[in-house]
Design an enzyme around this catalytic site. Structure first.
Site, PDB file in Angstrom:
ATOM      1  N   GLU A  71      27.163  52.905  64.605  1.00 33.90           N
ATOM      2  CA  GLU A  71      25.822  53.210  65.111  1.00 33.90           C
ATOM      3  C   GLU A  71      25.787  53.256  66.637  1.00 33.90           C
ATOM      4  OE1 GLU A  71      22.991  53.970  63.756  1.00 33.90           O
ATOM      5  OE2 GLU A  71      22.925  53.236  61.693  1.00 33.90           O
ATOM      6  N   HIS A 113      23.626  43.603  61.317  1.00 30.93           N
ATOM      7  CA  HIS A 113      22.416  42.833  61.063  1.00 30.93           C
ATOM      8  C   HIS A 113      22.382  41.542  61.882  1.00 30.93           C
ATOM      9  CE1 HIS A 113      21.364  45.723  58.084  1.00 30.93           C
ATOM     10  NE2 HIS A 113      22.360  45.419  57.285  1.00 30.93           N
ATOM     11  N   ARG A 161      -3.625  38.362 105.695  1.00 32.05           N
ATOM     12  CA  ARG A 161      -4.123  37.725 104.476  1.00 32.05           C
ATOM     13  C   ARG A 161      -5.563  38.123 104.176  1.00 32.05           C
ATOM     14  NH1 ARG A 161      -2.292  31.643 103.135  1.00 32.05           N
ATOM     15  NH2 ARG A 161      -0.035  31.945 103.029  1.00 32.05           N
ATOM     16  N   ASN A 202      23.467  28.504  58.410  1.00 35.40           N
ATOM     17  CA  ASN A 202      24.626  27.676  58.728  1.00 35.40           C
ATOM     18  C   ASN A 202      25.836  28.567  58.999  1.00 35.40           C
ATOM     19  OD1 ASN A 202      23.586  24.997  58.437  1.00 35.40           O
ATOM     20  ND2 ASN A 202      23.542  25.293  56.224  1.00 35.40           N
ATOM     21  N   ILE A 242      -3.296  38.918  97.197  1.00 34.30           N
ATOM     22  CA  ILE A 242      -4.628  38.409  96.861  1.00 34.30           C
ATOM     23  C   ILE A 242      -5.661  39.540  96.857  1.00 34.30           C
ATOM     24  CG2 ILE A 242      -6.465  36.803  97.490  1.00 34.30           C
ATOM     25  CD1 ILE A 242      -3.851  35.501  96.493  1.00 34.30           C
ATOM     26  N   LYS A 275     -13.007  47.073  86.361  1.00 32.72           N
ATOM     27  CA  LYS A 275     -14.229  46.663  85.664  1.00 32.72           C
ATOM     28  C   LYS A 275     -15.285  47.759  85.741  1.00 32.72           C
ATOM     29  CE  LYS A 275     -17.898  43.177  85.564  1.00 32.72           C
ATOM     30  NZ  LYS A 275     -18.358  41.846  86.012  1.00 32.72           N
ATOM     31  N   ASP A 293      32.417  17.644  51.890  1.00 33.11           N
ATOM     32  CA  ASP A 293      32.654  18.781  51.005  1.00 33.11           C
ATOM     33  C   ASP A 293      32.841  20.097  51.751  1.00 33.11           C
ATOM     34  OD1 ASP A 293      30.025  18.804  51.813  1.00 33.11           O
ATOM     35  OD2 ASP A 293      29.156  19.032  49.810  1.00 33.11           O
TER      36      ASP A 293
END
Length: 529
Positions: free
Chosen positions: A333, A281, A67, A423, A129, A140, A483
Site C-alpha cells: 500500500e 493494521h 503593544r 498483550n 493581543i 462576530k 505459563d
C-alpha cells in the site's frame, strides 16, 4: 441580516507580509480606503499606495513597543457597529466613528517563535493581543464585516468583491468568520499549551487541542464514516510532514498505519544499521535490521509473508533500487522513507497505485510530547511513550546471563514490543523478528500465536525448524504466571526480556532457571492499547 455587504474601508495589519502589496493594490484599485499599522503601512506606502495610519484615526500613537495601537473605540466601534441598528449608527455619528468593512489580520508568529526554541520573554512578546481582539470583533459582526486571517484567502476575497461589484455575500462572510474563530482558537491553544509546559503545569485545568486541515479523506476506518486529516503544526518528521511522490491519495487507514510503521522504524538509527518495518493494521508483521536495506526488508518480509501482503513498509534510510525491486514483488500500500534515489523511483513508476512518501528525516522517538485518545465524554492525555533502555539498564535475574549477541536481540525485541498492541510477545533472532503475537487478551495466547506463525513461515521457507528456536523473546509487560514464559520456552526461546514486577516474579524466575533460560528485567513496561 443582509446578504450583500459593501466594502468601502479596510483595515490591514499583518505579521506575514506575503501577498500584502498585491492585495493592497487590488483593493485600492477598487476604490477601497485602506487603514493600516506599523510595518504593514510602511510596506504598502513603499509600494506607492495611499494608506491612512490607524494612529490618525484613534488620535493616539502606537505606544509601549507596539503593544497598544488598535485597542480603541475608533477601531472596535467601526468593526462591531450594526449597520442596521439606529442606536449604533447614532453612536457612530456622535463619536465620529467610521465603519470598517474588511479586516485583514494575521497574527504575531507565536507558534514559529516557540518552534525555534526562543526564551520565555521572547515567546511572551510574540503573543498577539490586538490582532485576536479585532478578529473576534469583526467575525462576530460578520453580518456586515468580512474577516480575513489567512494569506491563502486573499485571492478568494478579491474574486468575491469583483463578482459582486465591491460587495461580499453573507455565505462568504460566514465562512471566513468560522475560519477566523478557528484561527484565534488555535492560537490561544498554542499559547496555553506552551505556557503549561513552561511553568511545569502537567495537568492544566483546561487543555485545548487544535489542528490545521491537511486533506479530506474519502472515508474513515469504514466507508460509512466521514473523515479528514489535520496536522498539529509540529516539526516532528513523519506522515504529516511527508511529501507524496506517487500513488493514490492516502486513506484514513493508510495514514494511521504509515504513522505506526514510521514511528517503529525510527527506533533504529541508520548509523547503526539499515532497518525495515512492515506494518499491517497498525501492528508490525516483520521488523529487521541488515547491512543493506534490501537485506533488512527481506528478513522483515520473511517473518510473516502472508500478513505483509497489502502492508505498509517503512525504511530508516534512502530507498535504493535493489530494495525497491524486492518491495515491488508483492502488493504494497505505502512505502515511507527519509530518502529515495532515482533508480528506486523508476522501479516504483510502474506501480501506479503504490504510495511513495518522502520524509524530512526520522522521528526522534526519545523526544517528549503528548499523546491523546478520545473516550466518551472526554480525552485521555499522556506523555508519548519515549522510554528507551540500554544494556546497562537491564537486570539479569536468572542464573544464566545472556550473551552479548543475545543481549542485542533482546534489546531489538524490546524496541519492537513497544510498538505492538498489548498483550505483546515478540520473538527475535539475529536482528529480525521471527514471530509476533499482538492484541490478545491472554499473554499465553500471544506467545502461542507468534510461535504458530513462525512454524508456518518455516514450512513456507523450507526451513528444518522454526526460527524461534534459539530466539530472544520480549514481553511488553510482566508474566503474571510462569505459563506464558513456558509457552515461549516451548517455542524454543533461549532468553527473555520483560519488565518484572509481578507478585510471582520468584516463580517465573525459578521456571526460567529450570528451563535453562537467561532472563533480564527492564523495570519498564510498554503497554500499547
Amino acid at each position: 441580516m443582509t446578504n450583500l455587504a459593501p466594502v468601502r474601508r479596510a483595515l490591514i495589519s499583518v505579521s506575514d507580509k506575503t501577498g500584502l502589496t498585491d492585495l493592497g493594490r487590488a483593493l485600492s484599485d477598487m476604490g477601497i480606503e485602506i487603514l493600516s499599522t506599523g510595518g504593514s503601512a510602511a510596506a504598502l506606502r513603499a509600494a506607492g499606495l495611499t494608506v491612512t495610519d490607524v494612529a490618525e484615526v484613534t488620535g493616539f500613537p502606537e505606544m509601549m513597543d507596539g503593544r497598544v495601537k488598535t485597542l480603541h473605540p475608533m477601531v472596535h466601534g467601526g468593526l462591531l457597529a450594526l449597520r442596521d441598528n439606529a442606536m449604533h449608527l447614532a453612536a457612530m455619528e456622535e463619536h465620529g466613528i467610521a465603519p470598517i468593512d474588511l479586516l485583514v489580520v494575521n497574527l504575531y508568529p507565536f507558534e514559529e517563535t516557540v518552534a525555534k526554541g526562543a526564551d520565555y520573554d521572547t515567546c511572551i512578546e510574540n503573543i498577539d493581543i490586538g490582532g485576536p481582539a479585532m478578529i473576534r470583533a469583526a467575525a462576530k459582526n460578520h453580518a456586515f464585516v468580512t474577516t480575513v486571517v489567512d494569506v491563502e484567502d486573499y485571492a478568494a476575497v478579491l474574486a468575491e468583491l469583483s463578482a459582486n461589484n465591491g460587495h461580499t455575500t453573507l455565505a462568504f462572510r460566514q465562512k471566513l468568520a468560522q475560519i477566523a474563530y478557528a484561527r484565534t482558537g488555535a492560537y490561544d491553544a498554542a499559547v496555553s499549551t506552551w505556557m503549561a509546559a513552561a511553568i511545569g503545569e502537567e495537568t492544566p485545568r483546561r487543555r485545548v487541542f487544535a489542528g490545521t486541515f491537511a486533506q479530506a479523506l474519502r472515508y474513515g476506518e469504514n466507508a460509512h464514516q466521514k473523515a479528514a486529516f489535520y496536522t498539529d503544526g509540529s516539526d516532528r518528521p513523519g506522515v504529516a510532514l511527508a511529501r507524496q511522490l506517487q500513488g493514490k491519495e492516502l486513506s484514513y487507514n493508510n495514514i494511521n498505519d504509515t504513522d505506526a510503521a514510521f514511528e517503529l522504524v525510527s527506533e533504529f538509527l541508520p548509523s547503526d544499521s539499515a532497518a525495515c518495518a512492515i506494518i499491517k493494521h497498525a501492528n508490525p508483521c516483520g521488523v529487521a535490521t541488515g547491512t543493506t536495506l534490501a537485506e533488512a526488508y527481506q528478513k522483515a518480509f520473511d517473518c510473516d509473508r502472508t500478513s505483509a501482503f497489502g502492508g505498509i513498509v517503512a525504511l530508516n534510510s534512502t530507498l535504493d533500487k535493489a530494495t525497491a525491486q524486492r518491495i515491488a514483488e508483492i502488493f504494497t500500500e505505502v512505502v515511507i522513507a527519509p530518502g529515495v534515489d532515482d533508480d528506486a523511483r523508476d522501479v516504483f513508476a510502474a506501480k501506479k497505485n503504490l504510495r511513495l512518501l518522502l520524509t524530512p528525516g526520522l522521528a526522534n522517538t526519545a523526544a517528549p510530547g503528548l499523546a491523546y485518545r478520545q473516550v466518551s465524554g472526554g480525552m485521555l492525555v499522556q506523555d508519548r511513550d519515549n522510554g528507551h533502555l540500554g544494556m546497562d539498564d537491564l537486570k539479569v535475574v536468572t542464573k544464566k546471563a545472556p550473551t552479548d549477541a543475545q543481549m542485542r536481540d533482546l534489546l531489538f525485541a524490546w524496541k519492537v514490543a513497544k510498538h505492538v498492541k498489548s498483550n505483546a510477545i515478540v520473538y527475535v533472532k539475529d536482528g529480525a523478528t521471527v514471530g509476533v503475537g499482538a492484541g490478545q487478551m491472554s499473554r499465553v495466547d500471544s506467545a502461542m500465536i507468534a510461535a504458530k506463525k513462525a512454524e508456518r513461515m518455516a514450512d513456507a521457507l523450507g526451513l528444518p525448524q522454526p526460527l524461534t528456536i534459539g530466539s530472544a523473546v520480549a514481553s511488553d509487560a510482566f508474566f503474571p504466571f510462569a505459563d506464558g514464559l513456558m509457552e515461549a520456552a516451548a517455542a524454543g526461546a533461549s532468553c527473555v526480556i520483560q519488565p518484572g514486577g509481578s507478585m510471582r516474579d520468584d516463580e517465573v524466575i525459578a521456571a526460567a532457571d529450570a528451563a535453562g533460560l537467561a532472563m533480564v528485567f527492564t523495570g519498564m513496561r510498554h503497554f500499547r492499547h
